[in-house]
Design a protein around this motif. Sequence first.
Motif, PDB file in Angstrom:
ATOM      1  N   LEU A 190      42.817 -24.662 -31.187  1.00 18.72           N
ATOM      2  CA  LEU A 190      43.019 -24.568 -32.366  1.00 18.72           C
ATOM      3  C   LEU A 190      41.905 -26.087 -33.258  1.00 18.72           C
ATOM      4  CD1 LEU A 190      42.652 -22.964 -34.771  1.00 18.72           C
ATOM      5  CD2 LEU A 190      45.158 -23.168 -35.730  1.00 18.72           C
ATOM      6  N   LEU A 191      42.430 -27.064 -33.368  1.00 18.36           N
ATOM      7  CA  LEU A 191      41.826 -27.980 -33.781  1.00 18.36           C
ATOM      8  C   LEU A 191      40.566 -28.641 -33.569  1.00 18.36           C
ATOM      9  CD1 LEU A 191      44.092 -31.173 -34.600  1.00 18.36           C
ATOM     10  CD2 LEU A 191      43.713 -29.110 -35.884  1.00 18.36           C
ATOM     11  N   ARG A 192      40.005 -28.672 -31.557  1.00 18.25           N
ATOM     12  CA  ARG A 192      38.621 -28.703 -31.543  1.00 18.25           C
ATOM     13  C   ARG A 192      37.666 -27.133 -31.398  1.00 18.25           C
ATOM     14  NH1 ARG A 192      38.191 -32.183 -27.076  1.00 18.25           N
ATOM     15  NH2 ARG A 192      36.143 -30.394 -26.396  1.00 18.25           N
ATOM     16  N   ALA A 193      37.772 -26.234 -32.111  1.00 16.22           N
ATOM     17  CA  ALA A 193      37.477 -25.407 -32.400  1.00 16.22           C
ATOM     18  C   ALA A 193      37.616 -25.507 -33.806  1.00 16.22           C
ATOM     19  CB  ALA A 193      38.466 -23.513 -31.978  1.00 16.22           C
ATOM     20  N   LEU A 194      37.761 -25.768 -34.791  1.00 16.45           N
ATOM     21  CA  LEU A 194      37.558 -25.487 -36.238  1.00 16.45           C
ATOM     22  C   LEU A 194      36.961 -27.209 -36.166  1.00 16.45           C
ATOM     23  CD1 LEU A 194      41.386 -26.267 -37.310  1.00 16.45           C
ATOM     24  CD2 LEU A 194      39.638 -24.445 -37.716  1.00 16.45           C
ATOM     25  N   THR A 199      33.616 -23.284 -28.672  1.00 14.25           N
ATOM     26  CA  THR A 199      33.349 -21.958 -29.794  1.00 14.25           C
ATOM     27  C   THR A 199      33.417 -21.132 -29.744  1.00 14.25           C
ATOM     28  OG1 THR A 199      31.041 -22.783 -28.805  1.00 14.25           O
ATOM     29  CG2 THR A 199      31.162 -20.973 -29.294  1.00 14.25           C
ATOM     30  N   PRO A 200      34.425 -20.914 -29.998  1.00 12.28           N
ATOM     31  CA  PRO A 200      35.176 -19.565 -30.041  1.00 12.28           C
ATOM     32  C   PRO A 200      34.358 -18.203 -29.582  1.00 12.28           C
ATOM     33  CG  PRO A 200      34.841 -19.963 -32.709  1.00 12.28           C
ATOM     34  CD  PRO A 200      34.412 -20.634 -31.712  1.00 12.28           C
ATOM     35  N   ARG A 201      35.460 -17.178 -28.697  1.00 10.57           N
ATOM     36  CA  ARG A 201      34.932 -15.735 -28.365  1.00 10.57           C
ATOM     37  C   ARG A 201      34.548 -15.141 -29.125  1.00 10.57           C
ATOM     38  NH1 ARG A 201      35.200 -14.325 -22.775  1.00 10.57           N
ATOM     39  NH2 ARG A 201      35.043 -16.374 -22.244  1.00 10.57           N
ATOM     40  N   GLY A 202      35.260 -15.009 -30.795  1.00 10.12           N
ATOM     41  CA  GLY A 202      35.831 -14.132 -31.761  1.00 10.12           C
ATOM     42  C   GLY A 202      35.929 -14.639 -33.008  1.00 10.12           C
ATOM     43  N   GLY A 203      36.099 -13.833 -33.850  1.00 10.49           N
ATOM     44  CA  GLY A 203      36.778 -14.636 -34.868  1.00 10.49           C
ATOM     45  C   GLY A 203      35.758 -15.656 -35.668  1.00 10.49           C
ATOM     46  N   THR A 204      35.836 -15.422 -37.092  1.00  8.93           N
ATOM     47  CA  THR A 204      35.230 -16.488 -37.910  1.00  8.93           C
ATOM     48  C   THR A 204      36.304 -17.447 -38.333  1.00  8.93           C
ATOM     49  OG1 THR A 204      35.961 -15.348 -40.264  1.00  8.93           O
ATOM     50  CG2 THR A 204      34.693 -14.355 -38.863  1.00  8.93           C
ATOM     51  N   ILE A 205      35.829 -18.821 -38.837  1.00  8.70           N
ATOM     52  CA  ILE A 205      36.076 -19.945 -39.163  1.00  8.70           C
ATOM     53  C   ILE A 205      35.005 -20.408 -40.643  1.00  8.70           C
ATOM     54  CG2 ILE A 205      36.266 -22.509 -38.997  1.00  8.70           C
ATOM     55  CD1 ILE A 205      36.568 -22.267 -36.033  1.00  8.70           C
ATOM     56  N   ARG A 206      35.345 -20.322 -41.482  1.00  9.40           N
ATOM     57  CA  ARG A 206      34.674 -20.527 -42.424  1.00  9.40           C
ATOM     58  C   ARG A 206      35.091 -21.497 -43.546  1.00  9.40           C
ATOM     59  NH1 ARG A 206      35.968 -14.978 -43.516  1.00  9.40           N
ATOM     60  NH2 ARG A 206      33.141 -14.443 -43.292  1.00  9.40           N
ATOM     61  N   LEU A 207      34.229 -22.960 -43.893  1.00 12.00           N
ATOM     62  CA  LEU A 207      34.327 -24.268 -44.668  1.00 12.00           C
ATOM     63  C   LEU A 207      33.684 -24.039 -45.778  1.00 12.00           C
ATOM     64  CD1 LEU A 207      35.705 -27.108 -43.839  1.00 12.00           C
ATOM     65  CD2 LEU A 207      33.391 -27.393 -43.424  1.00 12.00           C
ATOM     66  N   HIS A 225      30.196 -21.546 -35.149  1.00  6.81           N
ATOM     67  CA  HIS A 225      28.982 -21.869 -34.312  1.00  6.81           C
ATOM     68  C   HIS A 225      28.425 -22.542 -33.821  1.00  6.81           C
ATOM     69  CE1 HIS A 225      30.385 -17.467 -33.405  1.00  6.81           C
ATOM     70  NE2 HIS A 225      29.897 -17.736 -31.841  1.00  6.81           N
ATOM     71  N   ALA A 226      28.929 -23.803 -34.882  1.00  6.41           N
ATOM     72  CA  ALA A 226      28.212 -25.014 -35.616  1.00  6.41           C
ATOM     73  C   ALA A 226      28.173 -26.186 -35.027  1.00  6.41           C
ATOM     74  CB  ALA A 226      28.630 -25.382 -37.022  1.00  6.41           C
ATOM     75  N   PRO A 227      26.975 -27.113 -34.601  1.00  3.79           N
ATOM     76  CA  PRO A 227      27.682 -27.722 -33.780  1.00  3.79           C
ATOM     77  C   PRO A 227      28.447 -28.804 -34.462  1.00  3.79           C
ATOM     78  CG  PRO A 227      25.286 -27.932 -34.347  1.00  3.79           C
ATOM     79  CD  PRO A 227      25.761 -26.682 -34.358  1.00  3.79           C
ATOM     80  N   ALA A 228      29.357 -29.841 -33.551  1.00  7.77           N
ATOM     81  CA  ALA A 228      30.417 -30.660 -34.185  1.00  7.77           C
ATOM     82  C   ALA A 228      29.867 -31.671 -35.120  1.00  7.77           C
ATOM     83  CB  ALA A 228      30.988 -31.776 -32.424  1.00  7.77           C
ATOM     84  N   HIS A 229      28.515 -31.923 -35.100  1.00  7.07           N
ATOM     85  CA  HIS A 229      27.762 -33.001 -35.841  1.00  7.07           C
ATOM     86  C   HIS A 229      27.751 -32.448 -37.293  1.00  7.07           C
ATOM     87  CE1 HIS A 229      24.458 -31.695 -34.424  1.00  7.07           C
ATOM     88  NE2 HIS A 229      23.711 -31.913 -34.973  1.00  7.07           N
ATOM     89  N   LYS A 269      29.686 -31.750 -43.104  1.00  8.45           N
ATOM     90  CA  LYS A 269      29.421 -30.644 -43.924  1.00  8.45           C
ATOM     91  C   LYS A 269      31.604 -31.269 -44.652  1.00  8.45           C
ATOM     92  CE  LYS A 269      27.408 -26.945 -42.442  1.00  8.45           C
ATOM     93  NZ  LYS A 269      26.515 -26.270 -43.495  1.00  8.45           N
ATOM     94  N   GLY A 270      31.989 -32.073 -44.032  1.00  8.64           N
ATOM     95  CA  GLY A 270      33.314 -32.893 -44.793  1.00  8.64           C
ATOM     96  C   GLY A 270      34.853 -32.279 -43.968  1.00  8.64           C
TER      97      GLY A 270
END
Length: 260
Positions: free
Chosen positions: A44-48, A53-61, A68-72, A77-78
């Motif tokens: 979960l932390l690595r996906a956030l 890369t998630p197979r499904g669902g959304t993460i909003r910051l 699907h944003a790269p880690a950097h 973004k904070g």
Amino acid sequence: MIIEVDRLDVRYGATRALRDVSFELAEGEVVALIGANGAGKSSLLRALAGLETPRGGTIRLFGQDIGHAPAHEVARKGLRLVAEGRQLFTDLTVGENLWMGGYASPFDREEQQAQLERVFGLFPILREFTGRAAGMLSGGQQQMVAIGRALMGGPRALLLDEPSLGLAPKYVAQILEVICELAATGITVLLAEQNAAAALRAADRGIVLSNGTITHTSSAQELLDDEDVSRHYLGVGTAEDADSVVAPRQLPCALDRLEV
């Protein structure tokens, strides 16, 4: 909300690490993420953080989809991750490790220097060890460097993966104190911990993961009062025993009650 997760699904080949995980994190909130080994906490932390890369669902910051944003980009973004095992550059000095934390930040040199002073304010001993190789420090001191490095980017949300692992009790208490101080400044903290008692002691809320799904989400006090949670995750047998071992977080943090 700072972070919004909706029906997140993460897989490794045929293995489903996370299934329909949904929750929200508010500004300045400390949330303990607890569960057994293999429950999906690190996934979960690595996906956030943009490392999976998630197979499904959304993460909003901050309302923006970062699934699907790269880690950097996520870091800029904070949102910063302090990974399990600290992952320091052990041959570099403490100061060099800390400055590396500002590499992906939007800050100029003067602003990074101000962040460095803030880190030294939280962990005064690191100023003394600035020129020492990070690999020469104790485990607790290395964890301070790892957290300090993440803070160099000025995050508004911080993910901590097993920060107390292998640390002496005095360092665990120090880390919990710093988490409380960060929350008081508005930084949101998601704290994944095997030491569930210590995590809930510093948290406003708790999320329990089991086999990749959320089984409980409630206030820290309610989880401490839950006999099933106490039995399986706190290392004690009853809710009454749990109350004698830990005390829930009060706002502002009751730092004098964070003994481990």
